[in-house]
Scaffold this active site. Sequence first.
Site, short mmCIF file in Angstrom:
data_model
loop_
_atom_site.label_atom_id
_atom_site.label_comp_id
_atom_site.label_asym_id
_atom_site.label_seq_id
_atom_site.Cartn_x
_atom_site.Cartn_y
_atom_site.Cartn_z
N CYS A 1 -27.78 86.18 52.20
CA CYS A 1 -26.79 85.30 51.54
C CYS A 1 -26.27 86.00 50.28
O CYS A 1 -27.04 86.60 49.53
CB CYS A 1 -27.46 83.98 51.18
SG CYS A 1 -26.40 82.83 50.29
N CYS B 1 -24.58 84.31 47.87
CA CYS B 1 -24.20 83.27 46.91
C CYS B 1 -24.69 83.67 45.52
O CYS B 1 -25.55 84.54 45.38
CB CYS B 1 -24.76 81.91 47.32
SG CYS B 1 -26.46 81.59 46.82
N ASP C 1 -15.18 57.22 51.77
CA ASP C 1 -15.59 56.38 52.90
C ASP C 1 -15.13 54.95 52.62
O ASP C 1 -14.58 54.67 51.56
CB ASP C 1 -17.11 56.49 53.12
CG ASP C 1 -17.90 55.97 51.93
OD1 ASP C 1 -17.29 55.50 50.94
OD2 ASP C 1 -19.13 56.04 51.99
N HIS D 1 -27.19 77.14 46.44
CA HIS D 1 -27.46 77.97 47.62
C HIS D 1 -27.20 77.20 48.91
O HIS D 1 -26.54 77.71 49.82
CB HIS D 1 -28.90 78.52 47.64
CG HIS D 1 -29.24 79.02 49.01
ND1 HIS D 1 -28.76 80.23 49.48
CD2 HIS D 1 -29.89 78.42 50.06
CE1 HIS D 1 -29.14 80.36 50.75
NE2 HIS D 1 -29.82 79.29 51.12
N CYS E 1 -28.58 83.63 45.22
CA CYS E 1 -29.30 84.69 45.93
C CYS E 1 -29.04 86.07 45.31
O CYS E 1 -29.87 86.97 45.40
CB CYS E 1 -28.93 84.69 47.41
SG CYS E 1 -29.58 83.23 48.26
ZN LIG Z 1 -27.78 81.87 48.69
#
Ligand SMILES: [Zn+2]
Length: 368
Positions: free
Chosen positions: A306, A308, A60, A337, A311
């Site tokens: 999920c 991931c 930025d 997550h 999870c």
């Molecule tokens: Zn997850």
Amino acid sequence: MPVGTQGTVKAVAQDVLESLGAEIILGNTYHLYLRPGHEAIRRMGGLHRFMSWPRALLTDSGGFQVFSLSSLRKVTDDGVRFRSHLDGSLHSFTPEHSVDVQIALGADACMAFDECTEYPADRARAQESLRLTMAWARRSLDHFRAHRHEVPWHDPQAFALNPAQSGVPQVSLLRPGIVPLSTQSLFAIVQGGMYRDLRRACAERLVEMDFDGYAIGGLSVGEPRELTLEMIAEVLPLLPKNKPRYVMGVGYPDEIEQYARMGVDMMDCVLPTRAARHGLLFTSEGRLNIKNKRYSEDQNPPDPACDCPVCRRYSRAYLRHLMQAGEALSGTLNTIHNLAYYLGIMQRVRAALEAGSSADAGRLILDT
Ligand SMILES: [Zn+2]
């Protein structure tokens, strides 16, 4: 774009970000300028090499943080003087200086220096802010064009983290047909408060200046969501379709999906990472506050839908325990997550775009 404020996406290592599919992350010019300093990062070969991130980076302009974090700021036509939130030391940012810092950091995409209009702002205030933003955009662009060759990875070999990893990183873009960025690029930021005509005037003038990409700034600053949407819908059709279109500082999961479907290519937000550190998880079943006692013996994964790494491996009960115990791993797992959830949304939108002929993609490409 996950937000990597101080050269790190808080609590998550770069190899994990790569494995989650993050293709570009954001660094904050204000923070990196103050600590460790842009010249130190330049000497380290640029931010990519310093933090060992071989994919794309966006910085930025520093303006937003100056206005939100520093004290005693004074804005003039030339730029802004401010005191560091770290030690009270006095500094100034001009459009030229902001561009110099971003070139030293070596981001793939830099942002023109702007003044982010607060909300609410009356018309006169929004107009004045717009006048400054457009004058600063012109100066940013002129300075960038004269100095972009000073980027630390201008020599592609200089970027190499090791002999196996050479080459200039490229921004991977959402929509097909967009020209890929192979050198450092400068994006302009459309301001104009919540006034549609000011937003339009700003967008048209900036497009005439011919930047490499365009951002819509000054949103998600406390205004109602309908107004955010209205401003995006007003500005988006005015921005070139063959260049990246970026909405800054948004948003909740349903918002980023909605804006992506409208044709927005890039977004950034601290929400998935910041909320994670406070125990708030975004899931396919809605928001989940992992601190809640009801999860103390819940053996389900945070989000059953999920896949991931968190999870797949851990239970809500364990994540709650880590949070209660104040363990450092808590922030890490929660953040992984949430980032996977956010990146998953964008991956689905991309897949629908690539599918092209599907009914869903028909809705996606609104071709505003
Ligand atoms: Zn997850």
